[in-house]
Write a protein that holds these residues in place. Structure first.
Motif, PDB file in Angstrom:
ATOM      1  N   GLN A 231       0.830  -1.209   0.000  1.00  0.00           N
ATOM      2  CA  GLN A 231       0.000   0.000   0.000  1.00  0.00           C
ATOM      3  C   GLN A 231       0.866   1.262   0.000  1.00  0.00           C
ATOM      4  O   GLN A 231       0.572   2.230  -0.708  1.00  0.00           O
ATOM      5  CB  GLN A 231      -0.930   0.000   1.215  1.00  0.00           C
ATOM      6  N   LYS A 232       1.944   1.226   0.763  1.00  0.00           N
ATOM      7  CA  LYS A 232       2.853   2.383   0.819  1.00  0.00           C
ATOM      8  C   LYS A 232       3.466   2.649  -0.552  1.00  0.00           C
ATOM      9  O   LYS A 232       3.579   3.804  -0.989  1.00  0.00           O
ATOM     10  CB  LYS A 232       3.954   2.124   1.854  1.00  0.00           C
ATOM     11  N   TYR A 233       3.833   1.588  -1.264  1.00  0.00           N
ATOM     12  CA  TYR A 233       4.411   1.727  -2.605  1.00  0.00           C
ATOM     13  C   TYR A 233       3.432   2.422  -3.550  1.00  0.00           C
ATOM     14  O   TYR A 233       3.828   3.274  -4.351  1.00  0.00           O
ATOM     15  CB  TYR A 233       4.780   0.345  -3.153  1.00  0.00           C
ATOM     16  N   THR A 234       2.161   2.068  -3.448  1.00  0.00           N
ATOM     17  CA  THR A 234       1.162   2.623  -4.371  1.00  0.00           C
ATOM     18  C   THR A 234       0.604   3.966  -3.911  1.00  0.00           C
ATOM     19  O   THR A 234       0.024   4.703  -4.708  1.00  0.00           O
ATOM     20  CB  THR A 234      -0.031   1.653  -4.536  1.00  0.00           C
ATOM     21  N   GLY A 235       0.755   4.257  -2.624  1.00  0.00           N
ATOM     22  CA  GLY A 235       0.178   5.491  -2.085  1.00  0.00           C
ATOM     23  C   GLY A 235      -1.331   5.396  -1.898  1.00  0.00           C
ATOM     24  O   GLY A 235      -2.016   6.397  -1.726  1.00  0.00           O
ATOM     25  N   LYS A 236      -1.852   4.163  -1.953  1.00  0.00           N
ATOM     26  CA  LYS A 236      -3.296   3.937  -1.821  1.00  0.00           C
ATOM     27  C   LYS A 236      -3.556   2.888  -0.742  1.00  0.00           C
ATOM     28  O   LYS A 236      -2.658   2.147  -0.351  1.00  0.00           O
ATOM     29  CB  LYS A 236      -3.892   3.424  -3.154  1.00  0.00           C
ATOM     30  N   THR A 237      -4.801   2.836  -0.260  1.00  0.00           N
ATOM     31  CA  THR A 237      -5.169   1.829   0.733  1.00  0.00           C
ATOM     32  C   THR A 237      -6.342   0.969   0.291  1.00  0.00           C
ATOM     33  O   THR A 237      -6.464  -0.181   0.715  1.00  0.00           O
ATOM     34  CB  THR A 237      -5.514   2.472   2.089  1.00  0.00           C
ATOM     35  N   GLY A 238      -7.209   1.494  -0.556  1.00  0.00           N
ATOM     36  CA  GLY A 238      -8.332   0.697  -1.061  1.00  0.00           C
ATOM     37  C   GLY A 238      -7.826  -0.398  -1.985  1.00  0.00           C
ATOM     38  O   GLY A 238      -6.928  -0.163  -2.809  1.00  0.00           O
ATOM     39  N   ARG A 239      -8.391  -1.586  -1.868  1.00  0.00           N
ATOM     40  CA  ARG A 239      -7.892  -2.740  -2.627  1.00  0.00           C
ATOM     41  C   ARG A 239      -7.856  -2.485  -4.132  1.00  0.00           C
ATOM     42  O   ARG A 239      -6.858  -2.769  -4.797  1.00  0.00           O
ATOM     43  CB  ARG A 239      -8.755  -3.973  -2.345  1.00  0.00           C
ATOM     44  N   VAL A 240      -8.923  -1.961  -4.665  1.00  0.00           N
ATOM     45  CA  VAL A 240      -8.999  -1.747  -6.117  1.00  0.00           C
ATOM     46  C   VAL A 240      -7.985  -0.694  -6.560  1.00  0.00           C
ATOM     47  O   VAL A 240      -7.330  -0.839  -7.602  1.00  0.00           O
ATOM     48  CB  VAL A 240     -10.428  -1.364  -6.541  1.00  0.00           C
ATOM     49  N   ASP A 241      -7.826   0.361  -5.749  1.00  0.00           N
ATOM     50  CA  ASP A 241      -6.846   1.406  -6.069  1.00  0.00           C
ATOM     51  C   ASP A 241      -5.424   0.863  -6.029  1.00  0.00           C
ATOM     52  O   ASP A 241      -4.591   1.201  -6.876  1.00  0.00           O
ATOM     53  CB  ASP A 241      -6.978   2.581  -5.090  1.00  0.00           C
TER      54      ASP A 241
END
Length: 253
Positions: A231-241
């Motif tokens: 999640q940190k790598y993507t900057g997102k927390t929602g699964r789809v995001d």
């Protein structure tokens, strides 16, 4: 259950066809025989040895998986089981539908729309032996591009449909893409499981059937959408995001 991997287009597509034979009856199916000139010699040897080829099975309609069907039918006039858009398809099994190969192998069709909308993975069970042929949905350490679907569909395909299979189910994907998948994975996470996979591909050319659904849940970042590091790598927390950002990043490599 005997599985013979048939590499095709080595050095370019790095595809796999698979010949799966019931040990007792010698009844068999060939999965994704997209390049007949590389597949037919193996089949001839098997058939000459007593194997009875019953079906062609396709995981999805793309040319490098179903494009050999017409040519294959010239040598083996047998029904084709696959997604509705596969060339010359005879039957499209419903999601969860089962059929048998010989006396021992039970096959369950698992619809996994995303890479293509007609994508089907196939769970083969023979006693305690379980394997899944995943086409271009699940690769060792990765997943297919979302050509005809969404990040939400891939999350469902990987983490709900395939992720629900027993952890000891061995994975047989449609391509040998593990080296590239690991190269991406290590930029996302330096987990022990990913390092272990990196070490394996450093000394093994082929990875099909060497890892299980349980392993994928540990080293496949596309199956670790709730992992804080991912999640940190993507900057997102929602699964789809998270899924969407991972695929965008992998596409850009």
């Amino acid at each position: 259950m005997h599985i013979e991997s048939i590499p095709m287009w080595e050095g370019s597509g790095n595809n796999y066809a698979y010949l799966v034979t019931d040990d007792k009856t010698k009844e068999a199916v060939i999965i994704d025989p997209a390049n007949p000139q590389e597949v037919l010699p193996t089949l001839k040897k098997a058939v000459d040895g007593g194997v009875k080829l019953r079906n062609i099975i396709n995981t999805h309609h793309h040319h490098d998986h179903a494009g050999g069907n017409a040519e294959m039918l010239k040598s083996y006039d047998i029904p084709i089981i696959g997604g509705k858009d596969c060339e010359k398809v005879s039957k499209t099994p419903a999601h969860g539908e089962t059929f048998t190969i010989g006396d021992g192998i039970k096959v369950k069709a698992l619809h996994t729309p995303c890479h293509t909308q007609d994508s089907i993975c196939y769970l083969f069970e023979d006693g305690e032996d379980r394997v899944v042929f995943t086409g271009d949905t699940l690769f060792i350490g990765g997943c297919g591009r979302f050509f005809e679907g969404t990040a939400e569909e891939m999350d469902t395909a990987l983490n709900k449909t395939l992720g629900a299979l027993p952890d000891d189910t061995k994975v047989y994907p449609g391509h040998e893409y593990t080296k590239g998948n690991v190269k991406f994975a290590v930029t996302v996470s330096q987990s022990e499981a990913i390092k272990k996979l990196e070490s394996f591909v450093g000394s093994n050319k082929q990875t099909q059937g060497k890892f299980t659904i349980g392993d994928e849940k540990q080293h496949n970042v596309f199956m670790r959408l709730d992992d804080p590091t991912v999640q940190k790598y993507t900057g997102k927390t929602g699964r789809v995001d998270v899924m969407s950002k991972l695929r965008e990043a992998k596409n850009a490599m």
